[in-house]
Scaffold this motif. Structure first.
Motif, PDB file in Angstrom:
ATOM      1  N   SER A  76     -51.313  -4.382-114.065  1.00 47.69           N
ATOM      2  CA  SER A  76     -50.783  -5.396-114.411  1.00 47.69           C
ATOM      3  C   SER A  76     -49.285  -5.421-114.292  1.00 47.69           C
ATOM      4  N   GLY A  77     -48.877  -6.433-113.340  1.00 52.16           N
ATOM      5  CA  GLY A  77     -47.448  -6.566-112.867  1.00 52.16           C
ATOM      6  C   GLY A  77     -46.844  -7.194-114.135  1.00 52.16           C
ATOM      7  N   ILE A  78     -47.306  -8.075-114.649  1.00 50.40           N
ATOM      8  CA  ILE A  78     -46.788  -9.082-115.479  1.00 50.40           C
ATOM      9  C   ILE A  78     -46.349  -8.134-117.042  1.00 50.40           C
ATOM     10  N   ALA A  79     -47.563  -7.461-117.276  1.00 53.24           N
ATOM     11  CA  ALA A  79     -47.201  -6.524-118.420  1.00 53.24           C
ATOM     12  C   ALA A  79     -46.044  -5.543-118.373  1.00 53.24           C
ATOM     13  N   ALA A  80     -46.078  -5.016-117.401  1.00 52.26           N
ATOM     14  CA  ALA A  80     -45.282  -3.844-116.960  1.00 52.26           C
ATOM     15  C   ALA A  80     -43.839  -4.489-116.812  1.00 52.26           C
ATOM     16  N   VAL A  88     -45.776  -7.979-105.458  1.00 53.85           N
ATOM     17  CA  VAL A  88     -46.394  -7.619-104.396  1.00 53.85           C
ATOM     18  C   VAL A  88     -46.181  -8.731-103.235  1.00 53.85           C
ATOM     19  N   GLU A  89     -45.908  -8.071-102.066  1.00 58.27           N
ATOM     20  CA  GLU A  89     -45.252  -9.168-100.830  1.00 58.27           C
ATOM     21  C   GLU A  89     -46.770  -9.492-100.391  1.00 58.27           C
ATOM     22  N   THR A  90     -46.729 -10.911 -99.904  1.00 59.56           N
ATOM     23  CA  THR A  90     -48.203 -11.477 -99.483  1.00 59.56           C
ATOM     24  C   THR A  90     -47.429 -12.063 -97.923  1.00 59.56           C
TER      25      THR A  90
END
Length: 494
Positions: free
Chosen positions: A267-271, A291-293
């Motif tokens: 989880s990116g938002i939690a970290a 994360v690059e898209t």
């Protein structure tokens, strides 16, 4: 032999055994719940080998679609059946791993791979030099680096930033264009930098105007298309040469990773909120969490399970928004609908709705998304009437067509919003179920050439740093203006 990227769509203990045997030998690109998710991952270019079984929804049509996408399909099936375009093996972990590590003749002709000499052996029993011979090449070696994305990044890559020393937040007034068309921006004189202009204060804009803006996508409960709209807005603004960050802050049903086919292991938002609450989130640390898209915008993934919503504190969200402002031009935040649950307020600690409230307080622009069908309009009207200041909210109504909203759908939607909510202006997004389903299956944003894509692009023009030029007056307009001035009773107009 090149190590394959494996997408698994197996059931229960069989998947666990296969993952254990493939550890250190092959790359597990994605572990999917069913074959539909595996189809989306393959369409997004994730994985070279897909392993599935009948329990995960495998059927000849789905296998043929995977084969058409150019991936190698392995079907674990104990019963003799015909699977066109797929390699059938027994439902045994050793047999599946052997099939993965042993490419077919067609694969060897296309990719130039050689068969693995130890594919039939028990990989878990290998050690030392034998196991090292089967390991994939080191990705950190210069000649084994993976190919870079085709689009041109507008800021240095992560490795380059790590080697370039500490990075300060972008609050010095350098070129970091916002999206507010009303923000005053003065071009500096020749020979002076934008940083010098920010020190003198000649441009007349505040520090908040010079930094990036936060766009919160909110809406009533249900599925009116908040996530689809947020993804389309991020892709549209990224095509306008803006640095865009898409954040999944939905605490009820986070789904951006599934819309774009991104990994969901963490989880990116939690970290990010955890580091921000402790003062450890810097622009360099944020670059390692995004994360690059392939669509030129970055993503902060959401919670891997809705039960982790208590990890998103008010202090962490506010600090995260401040750091994101200094790095990106636009931060698009997808939020959850307000639940208004009074039972949660009885317990000690924050409520689930506090996450959405904090994001709205930190945001510069708020977009309320609702559906045009009768149920969606009723929910949207109730949501807007519960807000304190509706004049600061941009209303977007999706799925507007005669089939769902009746004849004269565009006029009817505007009439309902103006009569029951006092909303005079809104953006209507046409309904295209085929394009929406295809975009979700292929894990990509909406096509900008489709009807909903064009409507989203029209919505994003309001946040362009360069306001559109005023329309030119035609001779008919000048003639009407002169006629009104000639026959006017006001002496000032004459």
């Amino acid at each position: 032999m090149k190590a394959p990227d494996v997408v698994l769509a197996l059931d229960g203990d069989l998947e666990v055994d296969v993952v254990r045997l493939l550890a250190g030998v092959a790359t597990i690109a994605r572990r999917c719940l069913d074959l539909t998710e595996a189809l989306g991952a393959a369409a997004a270019g994730i994985g070279t080998v897909v392993v599935c079984e009948r329990a995960s929804g495998a059927d000849p049509h789905a296998v043929a679609e995977l084969h058409r996408l150019g991936v190698r399909v392995i079907v674990a099936d104990d019963e003799p059946r015909a699977w066109p375009g797929a390699q059938v093996v027994a439902r045994e972990p050793a047999a599946i791993v052997a099939a993965i590590m042993t490419p077919t003749e067609q694969t060897r002709r296309d990719g130039g791979e050689a068969p693995a000499p130890d594919a039939g052996r028990d990989i878990s029993a290998l050690s030392g030099a034998e196991l090292a011979a089967l390991l994939p090449p080191d990705p950190f070696v210069e000649e084994n680096k993976p190919p870079q994305p085709s689009h041109k990044r507008r800021y240095p890559a992560r490795a380059a930033r790590r080697n370039s020393g500490p990075v300060e937040p972008r609050v010095d007034g350098k070129e970091h264009g916002g999206i507010d068309a009303s923000a005053s921006r003065k071009t500096p004189a020749r020979g002076t930098s934008r940083g010098d202009e920010a020190d003198t204060g000649d441009n007349g804009s505040t520090e908040r105007d010079r930094r990036g803006r936060i766009l919160a996508v909110v809406g009533p409960p249900g599925a009116p298309g908040r996530t689809t709209t947020a993804v389309a807005v991020a892709a549209t603004l990224a095509r306008a040469n803006l640095r865009v960050l898409l954040v999944d802050a939905d605490t009820a049903a986070p789904s951006i990773v599934y819309h774009l086919g991104l990994p969901d292991e963490s989880s990116g938002i939690a970290a990010a909120c955890h580091e921000a609450a402790h003062g450890a989130l810097t622009p360099l640390a944020l670059a390692d969490l995004v994360v690059e898209t392939p669509w030129a915008f970055d993503v902060v993934t959401g919670l891997d399970h809705p039960s982790r919503w208590r990890e998103l504190s008010r202090a962490g969200i506010e600090a995260f928004c401040e750091v994101a402002r200094g790095v990106y031009d636009v931060v698009v935040v997808d939020t959850a609908p307000a639940l208004n649950d009074d039972e949660e307020a009885m317990f000690f600690g924050p409520s689930r709705d506090e996450v959405e409230e904090t994001i709205r307080e930190c945001s510069d622009d708020v977009v309320a998304v609702g559906a045009a069908d009768p149920v969606g309009m009723r929910r949207l009207v109730g949501y807007l009437n519960a807000q304190k200041r509706t004049e600061e909210i941009r209303v977007v109504v999706t799925r507007v067509d005669a089939a769902g909203a009746g004849p004269g759908a565009h006029r009817a939607v505007k009439h309902v919003l103006a009569r029951y909510c006092g909303v005079e202006t809104c953006q209507l997004v046409s309904r295209d179920p085929l394009e929406a389903a295809r975009a979700l299956l292929e894990a990509r944003p909406l096509d900008p050439a489709s009807p909903p894509g064009r409507d989203i692009e029209q919505l994003c023009r309001a946040w362009s740093p360069h306001p559109p030029a005023p329309p030119r007056r035609t001779w008919r307009d000048r003639l009407k203006w002169g006629h009104a001035r000639l026959h006017s009773t006001d002496p000032q107009r004459r």
